[in-house]
Design an enzyme around this catalytic site. Sequence first.
Site, PDB file in Angstrom:
ATOM      1  N   ASP A 404       0.844  -1.208   0.000  1.00  0.00           N
ATOM      2  CA  ASP A 404       0.000   0.000   0.000  1.00  0.00           C
ATOM      3  C   ASP A 404       0.873   1.249   0.000  1.00  0.00           C
ATOM      4  O   ASP A 404       2.094   1.177   0.208  1.00  0.00           O
ATOM      5  CB  ASP A 404      -0.890  -0.054   1.250  1.00  0.00           C
ATOM      6  CG  ASP A 404      -1.973   1.024   1.221  1.00  0.00           C
ATOM      7  OD1 ASP A 404      -2.306   1.496   0.103  1.00  0.00           O
ATOM      8  OD2 ASP A 404      -2.469   1.399   2.292  1.00  0.00           O
ATOM      9  N   GLU A 407       2.702   5.026  -4.041  1.00  0.00           N
ATOM     10  CA  GLU A 407       2.747   5.954  -5.199  1.00  0.00           C
ATOM     11  C   GLU A 407       4.051   6.734  -5.251  1.00  0.00           C
ATOM     12  O   GLU A 407       4.439   7.119  -6.368  1.00  0.00           O
ATOM     13  CB  GLU A 407       1.555   6.915  -5.126  1.00  0.00           C
ATOM     14  CG  GLU A 407       0.210   6.238  -5.255  1.00  0.00           C
ATOM     15  CD  GLU A 407      -0.179   5.427  -4.027  1.00  0.00           C
ATOM     16  OE1 GLU A 407       0.240   5.790  -2.920  1.00  0.00           O
ATOM     17  OE2 GLU A 407      -0.879   4.418  -4.185  1.00  0.00           O
ATOM     18  N   ASP A 488      -8.923   3.777  -2.471  1.00  0.00           N
ATOM     19  CA  ASP A 488      -9.941   4.164  -1.494  1.00  0.00           C
ATOM     20  C   ASP A 488     -11.213   4.696  -2.148  1.00  0.00           C
ATOM     21  O   ASP A 488     -11.387   5.902  -2.319  1.00  0.00           O
ATOM     22  CB  ASP A 488      -9.355   5.211  -0.538  1.00  0.00           C
ATOM     23  CG  ASP A 488      -8.192   4.639   0.264  1.00  0.00           C
ATOM     24  OD1 ASP A 488      -8.015   3.404   0.244  1.00  0.00           O
ATOM     25  OD2 ASP A 488      -7.473   5.424   0.890  1.00  0.00           O
TER      26      ASP A 488
HETATM   27  C1  GLC Z   1      -4.857   3.353   2.632  1.00  0.00           C
HETATM   28  C2  GLC Z   1      -5.307   2.145   1.831  1.00  0.00           C
HETATM   29  C3  GLC Z   1      -6.399   1.423   2.583  1.00  0.00           C
HETATM   30  C4  GLC Z   1      -5.892   1.028   3.970  1.00  0.00           C
HETATM   31  C5  GLC Z   1      -5.403   2.251   4.714  1.00  0.00           C
HETATM   32  C6  GLC Z   1      -4.760   1.905   6.053  1.00  0.00           C
HETATM   33  O1  GLC Z   1      -5.864   4.289   2.718  1.00  0.00           O
HETATM   34  O2  GLC Z   1      -5.727   2.509   0.544  1.00  0.00           O
HETATM   35  O3  GLC Z   1      -6.825   0.298   1.871  1.00  0.00           O
HETATM   36  O4  GLC Z   1      -6.879   0.395   4.674  1.00  0.00           O
HETATM   37  O5  GLC Z   1      -4.454   2.956   3.933  1.00  0.00           O
HETATM   38  O6  GLC Z   1      -3.678   1.069   5.887  1.00  0.00           O
END
Ligand code: GLC
Length: 778
Positions: A404, A407, A488
Amino acid sequence: MPQVFGKLPIHARSWSTLGAVSSVEQDDRGVYCQCGDALLSVTVLTPSLVRVRLAPTGKLLPRRSWAVAKDDSEWSPVSMDVQETEAAIEIKTAKVRIRIERNPCRLVCFDQAGRPFAEDAETGIGWSEKTVAGWKKMDADEHFYGFGERTGLLDKRSERKTNWTLDALDYTTVADEMYQAIPFFMALRPDVGYGIFFNTTFWSQFDMGACKPGVWQMETHSGELDYYIVYGPTPAEILETYTQLTGRMPLPPKWSIGYHQCRWSYESESIVRKLAREFRDRRIPCDVIHLDIDYMNGYRVFTWSPKRFAEPAKLMRDLKETGFQVVTIVDPGVKYEPEADYTIFDDGLKEDYFVRKANGEIFHGYVWPDKAVFPDFLKPEVRHWWGDAQKALTDVGVAGIWNDMNEPAIVDRPFGDEGVHIWFPLDSPQGPADEQATHAEAHNLYGSGMSQACAEGLERLRPTERSFVLTRSGYAGVQRWSSVWMGDNQSWWEHLELSIPMLCNMGLSGVAFVGADIGGFAGNATAELFARWMQVGLLYPLMRAHSSMKTEQHEPWVFGERTERICREYIELRYRLLPYLYTAFWEAATTGAPILRPLVYHYPNDPKTYALHDQVLLGPSLMAAPVYRPGVECRAVYLPEGIWYDWWTGTRYEGATHILADAPLERMPLYVKAGAVIPMQPVMQYVDERPIDELRLRVWSGDGEFILYEDDGRSFEYRNGSWATTVYRVTAEGERTALHIQARQGNWTPPTRTVVVELVGVGEQRFEDDGSDRTLTF
Ligand code: GLC
């Protein structure tokens, strides 16, 4: 969102453009035209794949270590014919003719019927400051798909699409830059189809007729214009070639095609155990539980919270016993923590693995662990180190990694203060020293690099078992390393509707293993929205429900008995469809075909499919027309040419036609093409619950063929020939329908099983499967 590229719009700038060709050279790959100082190189890699490069300085840039999966020299020789006339140079392959006009130097391709495509517009190619651009004509009935991860509807005609990865938090229909940056699209019009891969990792942008009607343009902040023309004409052929160039997905473990449950967070061992119990007690199939950031010790990557997850190995052992796999989130930001015995930080610092600024200082920003530093995944040794560091997770039994914030998503000050998103300074050096790349060139690659590190590391750490990899960010070719989810989203009906064209365009960009958070990540779903979303989720190649912290719980049972029943029914249908789905994954892995397909993929000559964003094909023959609005209980459905059957009632329809489908909350309209074979298995609570003792072939009368792919679903033995394919052919003659089954191919033998052939609406026949050929008639 920071505006770092505050330049004049493309049409308001002055450009140097290509003048006349002054000299031409040829070799067995193509032609090289000198135009003043500039050099245009046109090389032929396959009869359908042409690479065009323009170096304004006359010097082509060297190949980069992270470039396309297959370099020019790695393609087999292609036979082609080059003709030079006074007006032009023409290259002819078995599929296309490429014509380079001499004055001014302009390029156009023709198919075998002489129809032009990828034709330079009046301006052709131009450069200004540190930017290069190309302009091409667009046909009145040409439509554009792909572009990686994009919001909005299906066809991107008249839109502008920027390729620059960012944390697209709170995205809506009008968002431009997204988590993924995949500078590839396909252009389709009746009988003509081609793709363009804009081979640049720098900031780039497509403008599909937004700024000038009838012209599309590509622009990048690179020193060279480099693009591939991928002739089809069908979308399947375009993707087959494009994924030869950028790579294909590996076969994932079969359990990862089952249902995934996720939340930010299931934050302790006891909560996870309770969650797992609920699934089994309620008989709702589920294979995977995801652990979000709270499993870590203070958000330190590759650690476990001693309080909340004191015995992760034991937890994972117990979960495995009841058929659950665990996937953990991993973020790239490493907590900045000198002298605290945090190994990842200490080792990364010692080995100089973290990104530095141009002045040599280590770059830092703020993410979950507060002050953090970031590995330079462009360096092979960093990828190796990171890949091995996952041992802390795999050693206790983690079977997949969810990458995650890559980017990368960084803010400029500690969380809680009003920070803004930043990225590494564009002049930060990155990658191997001899390549002298800066972040300007490497930015879009960060997520792919992290995914590569992860996937390669997991294969070293779990050499006999396939692992699951998920990423939020990536560049073209990310499919080689990872599956992707759409970040998200929100618990909105609009985002439910958006998810289908988003995932379809990802599939048309070579990334087949994709999903969006079922139920919506942010916000609270209503029971009705959740039920409808679970139905649509059945179609997502990655079927994962996820929800953010501070939202209400979003498990299938929290919305009441009716929603729970609907969720169970559709998750069960997902499991029953696994033999069909797994075959679609195999097709993606071997040909680059998407798993989820917009109708235009199979009907590119039917203009009615060009904008059809709300119906979708799962694999070749199952078509869904989901409901995306509250209170709606019927909807219009377009059935393209041919015979179609209603999945639920067996009603026969003759396309092309529109029908009104009945769609009470319990029902997502589903249709099957005549001649289809859909292999199904019994419901399981998880993929490997027990051997499949019954394979049900649902057959719909007509003419068609289906190849079933099978293997053990877990190991890499399929690479050594341990797989099985069976060809089924359906033929209809008058009142009779026959199913011809060819002898099974390959070295894998399925467990003892009965095959039930169900000619839908007519009857069933069954036999013990011995892999031999046979014909059944009904
Ligand atoms: C980001 C991710 C999401 C995750 C969050 C906490 O917003 O896109 O999927 O739950 O971080 O880790």
